[in-house]
Design a protein around this motif. Structure first.
Motif, PDB file in Angstrom:
ATOM      1  N   ALA A 105       0.803  -1.226   0.000  1.00 58.81           N
ATOM      2  CA  ALA A 105       0.000   0.000   0.000  1.00 58.81           C
ATOM      3  C   ALA A 105       0.836   1.277   0.000  1.00 58.81           C
ATOM      4  O   ALA A 105       0.388   2.320  -0.451  1.00 58.81           O
ATOM      5  CB  ALA A 105      -0.936   0.009   1.208  1.00 58.81           C
ATOM      6  N   ASP A 146     -14.588   1.433   7.185  1.00 55.92           N
ATOM      7  CA  ASP A 146     -14.067   0.147   6.716  1.00 55.92           C
ATOM      8  C   ASP A 146     -15.146  -0.895   6.476  1.00 55.92           C
ATOM      9  O   ASP A 146     -14.893  -1.898   5.815  1.00 55.92           O
ATOM     10  CB  ASP A 146     -13.067  -0.412   7.734  1.00 55.92           C
ATOM     11  CG  ASP A 146     -11.765   0.379   7.773  1.00 55.92           C
ATOM     12  OD1 ASP A 146     -11.527   1.162   6.836  1.00 55.92           O
ATOM     13  OD2 ASP A 146     -11.001   0.211   8.740  1.00 55.92           O
ATOM     14  N   THR A 188      -9.066   5.390   4.907  1.00 56.01           N
ATOM     15  CA  THR A 188      -8.207   6.154   5.797  1.00 56.01           C
ATOM     16  C   THR A 188      -9.059   6.784   6.891  1.00 56.01           C
ATOM     17  O   THR A 188     -10.295   6.790   6.822  1.00 56.01           O
ATOM     18  CB  THR A 188      -7.486   7.271   5.033  1.00 56.01           C
ATOM     19  OG1 THR A 188      -8.463   8.205   4.550  1.00 56.01           O
ATOM     20  CG2 THR A 188      -6.694   6.706   3.852  1.00 56.01           C
ATOM     21  N   PRO A 227      -4.040  -3.453   2.913  1.00 56.09           N
ATOM     22  CA  PRO A 227      -5.349  -3.075   3.440  1.00 56.09           C
ATOM     23  C   PRO A 227      -6.146  -4.297   3.877  1.00 56.09           C
ATOM     24  O   PRO A 227      -5.962  -5.395   3.334  1.00 56.09           O
ATOM     25  CB  PRO A 227      -6.020  -2.373   2.254  1.00 56.09           C
ATOM     26  CG  PRO A 227      -5.336  -2.941   1.052  1.00 56.09           C
ATOM     27  CD  PRO A 227      -3.920  -3.206   1.466  1.00 56.09           C
ATOM     28  N   PRO A 231     -11.866  -0.561   2.746  1.00 55.24           N
ATOM     29  CA  PRO A 231     -10.772  -0.053   3.576  1.00 55.24           C
ATOM     30  C   PRO A 231     -10.596   1.453   3.368  1.00 55.24           C
ATOM     31  O   PRO A 231     -10.447   1.920   2.242  1.00 55.24           O
ATOM     32  CB  PRO A 231      -9.555  -0.834   3.063  1.00 55.24           C
ATOM     33  CG  PRO A 231     -10.132  -2.084   2.484  1.00 55.24           C
ATOM     34  CD  PRO A 231     -11.440  -1.678   1.885  1.00 55.24           C
TER      35      PRO A 231
END
Length: 590
Positions: free
Chosen positions: A461, A563, A569, A548, A567
């Motif tokens: 990621a 989430d 932030t 993730p 997924p």
């Protein structure tokens, strides 16, 4: 308190827009004393990013900002500057201006050494920009000689190797600019100077000792002096993230103030707590404090402090407030990702929110603030969810403060919280993601023990988790290899990219870049070069997956966020929590 100049990407062309006006008005309404607008280029040769303001186009926008801020008692300063060799030729399609033809360490472009007509045009541009600002009614002008500025480049031995008078006296151009600006300002308006006082390149650059000599000469020419640090060699020194202690400029500012001869001095540099700002004022460090990122996190910071309310904390993550990159995203904040608009009336509505992570907490907070009767169900024994996982990473401890603030707000607003309770549905579902098989970065951050031997951190990621877990494990004495398909470790780290790789190198973390993990077992991992397919082996007792997680599950009819949907932030989770609250309130009452 100052709200300092920062890139926003809110412009319309190269002019200030209505979004700029709203952005600054929120901070003025929140109690900020001095609002400094986004730095505007004083000459068309300077076009450092697509939506960079141009002073010649900013008159109407400055006037609108003044009109919006003045009723709240805030002063408005128009920031003026030119980025010189630290700009880009991509937009202007001309050679970059600089004191000398020294390749810039960031852009790698070789600029053109300015001739006298160019210097004259620059000085005239500062004067013309000042006249436009004065006509718009601003209370003053801030001249940028900070980390990214052409004026700093003239002051520095790193970039100024001229053989003329501007090389023999490197402060000459700045004095000429200040004189031109003062002459165009007229009486009764503020002339401020943002001055880099440490380039963090002591072999040739501006050092604190040299800055003190500059200040003795320049301070009598200005009304306000903002002390900053940074240069092309240290771009992150201007607004570093949580790896650098808040208030890191305190000693530098104290020494500058002692040399300033009574000219008011501003402390800048990751000051994000009101108590720390007050200590700096009480201790004679500075006469005012710049708290830009803190007011991005909480536009009403001053008002909240005066009322004795908790302030929404800045996490010092730089993930959404530093927007000068190829994405051109508008300025935002992990803690406050969009300007809060009035919500529909929720009085009489009963709403259940499943999940007490950032998305669920934000949804519950807004629903309760709209008058709804809110129940929040969380299967864990505490609120905060993934915020605590992020807070376990190096330099990210302040995410725990955000969790605490959100939990405190839902309690203050009367949300009924059921901890240790599995949700059996809900109007808003934010129950998080499903973990992948194997050992994950989240498990390591939660305290999972690993078998002895070399650790391979697989980071597909390029986000903070991979680099952070590698740092933690190396600090614990483990042999660590970080594997990434990207050309550099932590590709999505933004301003922390360079410092993060320096930390990994110092910690002894082996970085396998442009690499694909094929297999792992029996003490060995097999990697393949991303471009050639060439295989190689590295020692590996355990793989830590920093990729993730898997999406969670949102029942039919519920509004999902965070989430549970995909997924996300922290910024995305908080933003989606807000949208979920609005979506529930927009539905017809049952």
């Amino acid at each position: 308190m100052l709200f300092g100049p920062h890139e926003t990407n809110l412009g319309r062309g190269r002019a200030l827009s209505a979004r700029h006006v709203a952005h600054y008005a929120r901070r003025a309404a929140g109690g900020c004393g001095v609002v400094v607008t986004e730095t505007a280029s004083v000459h068309v040769s300077d076009h450092p990013y697509e939506r960079a303001p141009l002073a010649a186009d900013c008159g109407p926008g400055w006037a609108d900002v003044v009109a919006a801020c003045r009723p709240h008692g805030s002063l408005v300063l128009a920031a003026l500057g030119h980025t010189g060799a630290q700009g880009t030729s991509a937009h202007a399609q001309t050679a970059l201006w600089a004191p000398s033809a020294v390749p810039d360490v960031v852009t790698r472009e070789v600029p053109v050494a300015m001739e006298q007509p160019d210097v004259d045009a620059l000085v005239a541009g500062f004067a013309a920009g000042t006249r436009v600002a004065v006509a718009a009614g601003v209370d003053g002008v801030e001249v940028d000689a900070g980390a990214r500025s052409l004026l700093r480049q003239f002051l520095s031995g790193l970039t100024n190797a001229r053989a003329d008078g501007y090389g023999a006296d490197r402060a000459r151009l700045l004095r000429e600019v200040l004189a031109a600006v003062r002459g165009s300002l007229g009486p009764g308006r503020v002339l401020a100077l943002r001055l880099s006082c440490d380039e963090e390149a002591p072999w040739a650059g501006i050092t604190p000792a040299l800055a003190v000599r500059h200040v003795r000469e320049l301070a009598p020419l200005v009304d306000l002096l903002v002390v900053v640090r940074g240069s092309g060699l240290a771009p992150s020194a201007y607004r570093p993230d949580g790896h650098v202690p808040p208030g890191f400029n305190t000693d530098l500012t104290r020494s500058v103030r002692a040399a300033a001869g009574g000219t008011p001095v501003v402390l800048q540099g990751s000051v994000v707590d009101a108590a720390a700002a007050q200590r700096a004022l009480d201790g004679g460090v500075a006469d005012a404090v710049e708290m830009t990122r803190a007011q991005l996190a909480d536009a009403g910071l001053v008002r909240a402090v005066r009322a004795g309310r908790p302030v929404r904390p800045c996490t010092l993550c730089n993930q959404a407030c530093q927007v000068r990159d190829v994405r051109n995203s508008p300025v935002s904040c992990v803690a406050d990702p969009s300007d809060e608009e009035p919500l529909p009336d929720g009085a009489g509505r009963r709403v259940t929110v499943a999940g007490g992570g950032p998305a669920g907490l934000e949804a519950a907070r807004l629903l309760a603030s709209a008058g709804a009767d809110v129940r929040l169900v969380e299967r864990a024994g505490r609120l905060g969810g993934g915020l605590h996982t992020v807070a376990a990473l190096p330099g990210r401890a302040r995410f725990a403060d955000l969790a605490g603030w959100l939990a405190g707000e839902v309690a203050r607003l009367g949300v009924r919280v059921d901890l240790g309770t599995a949700a059996d549905g809900g109007d808003v579902v934010t129950t998080g993601a499903r973990a992948r098989a194997g050992v994950t970065a989240a498990a390591v951050l939660a305290g999972a023990e690993l078998p002895p031997g070399p650790v391979l951190v697989h980071d597909p990621a390029g986000a903070p988790a991979g680099v952070g877990v590698a740092e933690l494990l190396a600090a614990a004495g483990r042999e660590v290899v970080l594997v990434t398909p990207d050309a550099v470790a932590g590709e999505r780290l933004g301003g922390d990219l360079g410092p993060a790789n320096a930390r990994l190198a110092r910690a002894g973390v082996r970085r396998e870049t442009s690499s694909v993990l094929l297999s792992a077992g029996e003490g060995v991992a097999v990697l393949a070069d991303r471009w050639t397919g060439t295989e190689r082996s590295v020692p590996c007792a355990v793989v830590v997956d920093a990729g993730p997680p898997l999406p969670g599950d949102v029942p039919p009819g519920a509004v999902g966020a965070g989430d549970a949907v995909a997924p996300r932030t922290v910024l995305e989770a908080v933003l989606e929590g807000r949208r979920a609250a609005r979506a529930v309130l927009a539905r017809a009452a049952p």
